[in-house]
Scaffold this motif. Sequence first.
Motif, PDB file in Angstrom:
ATOM      1  N   SER A 472       0.908  -5.119  -2.259  1.00 40.51           N
ATOM      2  CA  SER A 472       1.105  -3.793  -2.847  1.00 40.51           C
ATOM      3  C   SER A 472       1.394  -2.716  -1.809  1.00 40.51           C
ATOM      4  O   SER A 472       1.597  -1.550  -2.176  1.00 40.51           O
ATOM      5  N   PHE A 473       1.389  -3.087  -0.530  1.00 48.96           N
ATOM      6  CA  PHE A 473       1.554  -2.050   0.506  1.00 48.96           C
ATOM      7  C   PHE A 473       2.246  -2.614   1.734  1.00 48.96           C
ATOM      8  O   PHE A 473       1.960  -3.736   2.150  1.00 48.96           O
ATOM      9  N   ARG A 474       3.132  -1.837   2.312  1.00 54.13           N
ATOM     10  CA  ARG A 474       3.686  -2.136   3.640  1.00 54.13           C
ATOM     11  C   ARG A 474       3.501  -0.887   4.494  1.00 54.13           C
ATOM     12  O   ARG A 474       3.763   0.225   4.026  1.00 54.13           O
ATOM     13  N   GLY A 475       3.102  -1.073   5.720  1.00 54.57           N
ATOM     14  CA  GLY A 475       2.922   0.057   6.625  1.00 54.57           C
ATOM     15  C   GLY A 475       1.577  -0.031   7.314  1.00 54.57           C
ATOM     16  O   GLY A 475       0.840  -1.016   7.147  1.00 54.57           O
ATOM     17  N   ASP A 476       1.275   0.987   8.100  1.00 55.32           N
ATOM     18  CA  ASP A 476       0.017   1.000   8.848  1.00 55.32           C
ATOM     19  C   ASP A 476      -0.899   2.121   8.412  1.00 55.32           C
ATOM     20  O   ASP A 476      -2.099   2.045   8.610  1.00 55.32           O
ATOM     21  N   MET A 477      -0.333   3.168   7.865  1.00 52.07           N
ATOM     22  CA  MET A 477      -1.162   4.315   7.479  1.00 52.07           C
ATOM     23  C   MET A 477      -0.899   4.633   6.018  1.00 52.07           C
ATOM     24  O   MET A 477       0.256   4.782   5.605  1.00 52.07           O
ATOM     25  N   ASN A 478      -1.987   4.749   5.255  1.00 50.02           N
ATOM     26  CA  ASN A 478      -1.872   4.943   3.812  1.00 50.02           C
ATOM     27  C   ASN A 478      -1.592   6.399   3.448  1.00 50.02           C
ATOM     28  O   ASN A 478      -1.587   7.280   4.297  1.00 50.02           O
ATOM     29  N   PHE A 479      -1.415   6.605   2.146  1.00 47.40           N
ATOM     30  CA  PHE A 479      -1.145   7.955   1.629  1.00 47.40           C
ATOM     31  C   PHE A 479      -2.419   8.802   1.591  1.00 47.40           C
ATOM     32  O   PHE A 479      -3.499   8.305   1.309  1.00 47.40           O
ATOM     33  N   TYR A 480      -2.270  10.027   1.800  1.00 48.81           N
ATOM     34  CA  TYR A 480      -3.248  11.139   1.777  1.00 48.81           C
ATOM     35  C   TYR A 480      -4.575  10.814   2.475  1.00 48.81           C
ATOM     36  O   TYR A 480      -4.710   9.764   3.092  1.00 48.81           O
ATOM     37  N   GLY A 481      -5.518  11.779   2.455  1.00 47.43           N
ATOM     38  CA  GLY A 481      -6.766  11.593   3.203  1.00 47.43           C
ATOM     39  C   GLY A 481      -6.489  11.580   4.707  1.00 47.43           C
ATOM     40  O   GLY A 481      -5.443  12.025   5.170  1.00 47.43           O
ATOM     41  N   LYS A 482      -7.458  11.042   5.462  1.00 45.34           N
ATOM     42  CA  LYS A 482      -7.301  11.024   6.932  1.00 45.34           C
ATOM     43  C   LYS A 482      -6.046  10.260   7.340  1.00 45.34           C
ATOM     44  O   LYS A 482      -5.337  10.636   8.263  1.00 45.34           O
ATOM     45  N   GLN A 483      -5.785   9.141   6.643  1.00 43.94           N
ATOM     46  CA  GLN A 483      -4.621   8.331   7.027  1.00 43.94           C
ATOM     47  C   GLN A 483      -3.313   9.076   6.762  1.00 43.94           C
ATOM     48  O   GLN A 483      -2.342   8.908   7.489  1.00 43.94           O
ATOM     49  N   GLY A 484      -3.294   9.893   5.718  1.00 49.23           N
ATOM     50  CA  GLY A 484      -2.106  10.684   5.414  1.00 49.23           C
ATOM     51  C   GLY A 484      -1.827  11.671   6.542  1.00 49.23           C
ATOM     52  O   GLY A 484      -0.676  11.858   6.959  1.00 49.23           O
ATOM     53  N   ILE A 485      -2.883  12.296   7.048  1.00 48.52           N
ATOM     54  CA  ILE A 485      -2.719  13.234   8.166  1.00 48.52           C
ATOM     55  C   ILE A 485      -2.209  12.487   9.398  1.00 48.52           C
ATOM     56  O   ILE A 485      -1.314  12.948  10.109  1.00 48.52           O
TER      57      ILE A 485
END
Length: 514
Positions: A472-485
Amino acid sequence: MNDLLAPLQMGRRCYSSSVPTTKLFIDGKFVESNTSEWLDIHNPATNEVVGRVPKATQTEMLAAVESCSRTFASWSETSILTRQQIFLRYQQLIKDNIKELARLITLEQGKTLADAEGDVFRGLQVTEHACSITSLMLGETLPSITKDMDTYTYRLPIGVCAGIAPFNFPAMIPLWMFPLGMVCGNTYLMKPSERVPGCTMLLAKLLQDAGIPDGTLNIIHGQHAAVNFICDHPAIKAISFVGSNQAGEYIYERGSKNGKRVQSNMGAKNHGVVMPDANKENTLNQLVGAAFGAAGQRCMALSTAILVGEARDWLPELVERSKALRVNAGDQPGADVGPLISPESRARVEMLIQSGVDEGATLLLDGRNVHVKGYENGNFVGPTILSNVTPEMKCYKEEIFGPVLVVLEADTLDKAISLVNDNPYGNGTAIFTTNGATARKYTHEVEVGQIGVNVPIPVPLPMFSFTGSRGSFRGDMNFYGKQGIQFYTQIKTITSQWKAEDATTKSPAVTMPT
Ligand code: NAD
């Protein structure tokens, strides 16, 4: 504003040249595209054409990204307090216009008005959180790492960022993207879903009203050519994508190959595991709501139930409660389940229901051929339940993205956990139980990024991140929250030495400093 909302006044059945057109938003202006290629926007409850959206030309897309590039220099240097103030005004304007935004969503996407307000509200929460940027963007310091020497970091914007959005959350998902990206000091190029562009256009108008400088947000429309443009243009440093696996994997690979950061949230097959010790009343209501709400067109829809042990006996009651939901156009009072986005989507969902029947599943509730009075031309499918489903069946393997609950059975919790872990997707899951040890075992052993314990749709609030995993996901940093920043910023680390005048070095040091 009237121009933007023109689709609301529309009610015609056939296409005519007077159908309102969706504008591009370039360098602070809402402009008509010069393209010769247009796509129709339909009301899913009637299939009436309610607007047209352009496939932006290469010249228009270049103008949009050049506007973002030009503006980056000044926007990234605009004081963080000024940026914060704009987004504080923006979140209030979204609140003030929530009903208008919801009406646009229902018109173009079909979901019920109450659900459309929820769509705006969940995006608003991310925008509100973005207003804490003065804390979220703090760097780190460590004084006296050696004599007279200090190290500190700045968290800085990365440049032009781009967002590519799906049709199913016309407000929430664009609001996961540009507010956070922009409050960090980036400029932003949005490409909304070509099926539901109206809400993004109104969100852009509200951001303009909040005082955002011209050129900080640009909006283009289109399909593959626009997506390829975003993946390839060297000025774009990061891409946020939400949508299907087919598009998401392609964009992840093409964007990454071109040296961009990409975060790609994709499809799902979320399992709800029902233990026999669960609170039956709550569990059945939650299952029904999470399977059929938004006509199942949510990436966190609980589309698969695993009934463990005696929970199997609850099936007849599950069917009764599902039958009670009212299928109707999203703007009609009392509607629970609205239409699917398109006739093609309806045909695909009906095909998957039939494939389940053909492969040996039991059709306990059939929502095909549902009749919605006054909306006979809409893309409606009623709540549907297939039981005796097995992992080999097509209706289990594919994301259905419609109001269809597939039901599997398991003798033990361990068996249920291995079913969930064998499924390639990892967006969300839920367990229903009154036993803490069972819940703990489930949360520790299941390989899914977002888990609900007696919570059917565990979408994290924006102080956390949206942490779908595996397929369901590709990448290293997720959407919003600390990872979004983290996704929308980069770190600069400064090591500085300020010696007292009498401590001047006497000779060059040629060895590595330790
Ligand atoms: P989609 O992939 O068809 O479209 C998403 C975006 O990609 C659109 O802007 C579209 O123009 C573009 N696009 C479509 N096909 C493309 C292709 N082949 N190549 C390049 N670009 C393409 O998705 P959709 O139908 O709009 O949305 C539904 C999907 O989104 C479902 O699979 C759902 O699970 C997923 N979704 C995931 C999340 C999540 O956070 N994981 C959230 C919402 C929706």
